[in-house]
Enzyme design. Structure first.
Site, PDB file in Angstrom:
ATOM      1  N   TYR A 119       4.748  -6.951  14.347  1.00 37.44           N
ATOM      2  CA  TYR A 119       4.715  -8.257  13.162  1.00 37.44           C
ATOM      3  C   TYR A 119       5.554  -9.260  13.631  1.00 37.44           C
ATOM      4  CZ  TYR A 119       5.614 -10.805   8.729  1.00 37.44           C
ATOM      5  OH  TYR A 119       5.591 -11.713   7.519  1.00 37.44           O
ATOM      6  N   ASP A 153       5.390  -2.972  24.977  1.00 38.80           N
ATOM      7  CA  ASP A 153       5.191  -2.260  23.501  1.00 38.80           C
ATOM      8  C   ASP A 153       4.351  -0.891  23.629  1.00 38.80           C
ATOM      9  OD1 ASP A 153       4.730  -3.902  20.537  1.00 38.80           O
ATOM     10  OD2 ASP A 153       3.921  -1.864  20.851  1.00 38.80           O
ATOM     11  N   THR A 190      19.169  -6.469  10.705  1.00 43.42           N
ATOM     12  CA  THR A 190      18.639  -6.474   9.474  1.00 43.42           C
ATOM     13  C   THR A 190      19.529  -6.574   8.403  1.00 43.42           C
ATOM     14  OG1 THR A 190      17.408  -5.008   7.816  1.00 43.42           O
ATOM     15  CG2 THR A 190      18.487  -3.929   9.391  1.00 43.42           C
ATOM     16  N   TYR A 245      17.577   3.708   8.508  1.00 43.87           N
ATOM     17  CA  TYR A 245      16.979   2.465   9.172  1.00 43.87           C
ATOM     18  C   TYR A 245      18.191   1.668   9.410  1.00 43.87           C
ATOM     19  CZ  TYR A 245      14.883  -2.009   9.880  1.00 43.87           C
ATOM     20  OH  TYR A 245      14.684  -3.200  10.332  1.00 43.87           O
ATOM     21  N   LYS A 282      20.252   0.274  12.794  1.00 46.58           N
ATOM     22  CA  LYS A 282      20.239  -0.897  13.322  1.00 46.58           C
ATOM     23  C   LYS A 282      21.827  -1.473  13.699  1.00 46.58           C
ATOM     24  CE  LYS A 282      16.129  -2.443  13.753  1.00 46.58           C
ATOM     25  NZ  LYS A 282      15.618  -3.229  14.774  1.00 46.58           N
ATOM     26  N   ARG A 286      15.291 -10.624  -3.645  1.00 49.79           N
ATOM     27  CA  ARG A 286      15.261 -10.792  -2.134  1.00 49.79           C
ATOM     28  C   ARG A 286      15.054 -12.053  -1.635  1.00 49.79           C
ATOM     29  NH1 ARG A 286      16.566  -6.505  -3.347  1.00 49.79           N
ATOM     30  NH2 ARG A 286      16.066  -4.576  -2.639  1.00 49.79           N
ATOM     31  N   ARG A 310      12.900   2.256  -6.595  1.00 46.94           N
ATOM     32  CA  ARG A 310      12.750   2.967  -5.133  1.00 46.94           C
ATOM     33  C   ARG A 310      14.008   3.252  -4.648  1.00 46.94           C
ATOM     34  NH1 ARG A 310       9.773  -0.678  -0.735  1.00 46.94           N
ATOM     35  NH2 ARG A 310      11.835  -1.753  -0.745  1.00 46.94           N
TER      36      ARG A 310
HETATM   37  N1  UDP Z   1       8.676  -3.682  -4.430  1.00 40.75           N
HETATM   38  C1  UDP Z   1       8.004  -3.419  -5.612  1.00 40.75           C
HETATM   39  N2  UDP Z   1       6.818  -2.985  -5.273  1.00 40.75           N
HETATM   40  C2  UDP Z   1       6.002  -2.750  -4.200  1.00 40.75           C
HETATM   41  C3  UDP Z   1       6.700  -2.988  -2.945  1.00 40.75           C
HETATM   42  C4  UDP Z   1       8.031  -3.341  -3.219  1.00 40.75           C
HETATM   43  O1  UDP Z   1       8.540  -3.654  -6.545  1.00 40.75           O
HETATM   44  O2  UDP Z   1       5.021  -2.049  -4.324  1.00 40.75           O
HETATM   45  C5  UDP Z   1       9.903  -4.280  -4.439  1.00 40.75           C
HETATM   46  C6  UDP Z   1      11.044  -3.412  -3.645  1.00 40.75           C
HETATM   47  O3  UDP Z   1      11.721  -2.445  -4.549  1.00 40.75           O
HETATM   48  C7  UDP Z   1      11.960  -4.615  -3.356  1.00 40.75           C
HETATM   49  C8  UDP Z   1      11.218  -5.820  -3.174  1.00 40.75           C
HETATM   50  O4  UDP Z   1       9.876  -5.528  -3.615  1.00 40.75           O
HETATM   51  O5  UDP Z   1      12.906  -4.726  -4.456  1.00 40.75           O
HETATM   52  C9  UDP Z   1      10.976  -5.893  -1.636  1.00 40.75           C
HETATM   53  O6  UDP Z   1      10.324  -5.046  -1.185  1.00 40.75           O
HETATM   54  P1  UDP Z   1       9.969  -4.794   0.582  1.00 40.75           P
HETATM   55  O7  UDP Z   1       9.523  -3.378   0.860  1.00 40.75           O
HETATM   56  O8  UDP Z   1       8.954  -6.003   0.812  1.00 40.75           O
HETATM   57  O9  UDP Z   1      11.237  -5.566   1.342  1.00 40.75           O
HETATM   58  P2  UDP Z   1      12.677  -4.622   1.377  1.00 40.75           P
HETATM   59  O10 UDP Z   1      13.726  -5.676   0.551  1.00 40.75           O
HETATM   60  O11 UDP Z   1      12.734  -3.238   1.253  1.00 40.75           O
HETATM   61  O12 UDP Z   1      13.225  -5.030   2.808  1.00 40.75           O
END
Ligand code: UDP
Length: 331
Positions: free
Chosen positions: A11, A31, A117, A141, A145, A221, A282
């Site tokens: 990406y 790659d 990251t 992860y 990094k 975020r 999550r």
């Molecule tokens: N998120 C959510 N529903 C989803 C996918 C992600 O609520 O189906 C939330 C996730 O918990 C985080 C934010 O969206 O708070 C961004 O998640 P993503 O996986 O895009 O990026 P991350 O911040 O984990 O790198």
């Protein structure tokens, strides 16, 4: 002399290759195509299908091409998978980087820009986050990094190699041409998941947690456009080649958006109601991650162009609408 982009079919890598080619650079892409897509490799780049853990294949590449700078994206990047399969991440992210640095040292290639990251920070002490803030990753992860950064630092001291670690916040959007974009299988990232609803591929969005200590209770975020990230790699490469010292830079917009705000912005962009419901949190999600990118602006002269979240989602929407199956249907 050429620039070698490892993970140039992924990406962010594919967008960086596009920017490098547009800037008139001679580009070589390597790659493994394990998570990347051959269809995303720029036709102007010379392509090698190899796994960076294969030192002999890397040696052969360095002997054949005249490489003066490396941009390293070749790593696994799914937080959830890194928790259930940590050794897969140690093997690829650390094993791959070790093999790469060995080969670079053997061939006297001294400049490397690589993907780090915001996950290296873990639960931040404060926002906006500065590069000097504590790094206590909450997932494997982020840990790999951070260990890659540390490996670079020691190799730099011992062998004179120079590096810049770019700590991305939430990479998002797609090249405005609509020709390349984000394609993961399975998709876990918020914006592509939200856009699957208006595409008819998902009924609703699950919001992971509604009681975080934020304004609307959902995680905040810092979303940064992939083309802006790509531009930072060229600046970081030129910085090293112009004699800059090894360093670490945050890359974000410095503005936070909650999950609910992202869904609202996607509703505006797509004109679709996008139903959403609150679900369980999550594991490992910090409440709020927002970057200070003042250092990248000051030292590298980086200026993100996409500061409006709707404009970012607009580019993602164009890509997904035109390629609802990602690269499978890209032809
Ligand atoms: N998120 C959510 N529903 C989803 C996918 C992600 O609520 O189906 C939330 C996730 O918990 C985080 C934010 O969206 O708070 C961004 O998640 P993503 O996986 O895009 O990026 P991350 O911040 O984990 O790198």
């Amino acid at each position: 002399m050429a620039i070698l982009v490892l993970g140039g079919a992924g990406y962010i890598g594919s967008h960086a290759v596009r920017e490098l080619v547009a800037a008139g650079r001679d580009v070589v892409v390597a790659d493994s195509l394990v998570t990347g897509f051959a269809a995303s490799v720029h036709p102007a780049a010379r392509f090698y299908e190899l796994d960076i853990r294969d030192g002999a294949a890397l040696d052969a590449l360095f002997e054949r091409e005249r490489i003066d700078g490396v941009v390293h994206f070749a790593a696994f990047s799914q937080v959830g998978e890194s928790m259930s399969r940590p050794l897969k991440y140690y093997d690829n992210n650390l094993g791959g980087t070790m093999s790469l640095l060995e080969s670079m040292v053997r061939h006297g290639v001294n400049n490397i820009v690589f993907s780090s990251t915001a996950a290296v920070y873990g639960e931040p002490e404060r926002v906006p986050i500065l590069e000097s803030d504590a790094t206590v990753p909450t997932n494997c992860y982020g840990q790999t990094k951070l260990a890659m950064e540390q490996m670079m630092a020691w190799v730099s001291r011992a062998h004179g190699l120079k590096y810049t670690a770019l700590r991305y916040f939430n990479a998002s959007g797609a090249d405005p041409s609509g020709e390349i974009g984000e394609a993961h299988d399975p998709e876990t990232h918020l914006i592509p998941i939200v856009l699957q609803v208006p595409l008819g591929r998902r009924e609703k969005v699950s919001i992971f947690g509604g009681e975080y200590p934020t304004e609307d209770g959902t995680c905040v975020r810092d979303y940064i456009h992939v083309t802006d990230l790509a531009a930072a790699h060229i600046l970081a490469l030129d910085y090293l080649m112009d004699g800059g010292e090894s360093d670490v830079f945050n890359l974000g917009n410095g503005v936070g958006f909650s999950v609910k705000e992202i869904i609202d912005a996607a509703r505006e962009v797509t004109g679709h109601a996008i139903p959403a419901e609150t679900a369980a949190r999550r594991a490992g999600d910090p409440a709020r991650l927002v970057a200070s990118s003042e250092k990248a602006k000051r030292v590298l002269g980086w200026r993100p162009k996409y500061t409006d979240i709707r404009a970012i989602i607009e580019t993602a929407w164009r890509w997904h609408r035109e390629h609802p199956n990602g690269y499978v249907s890209a032809g």
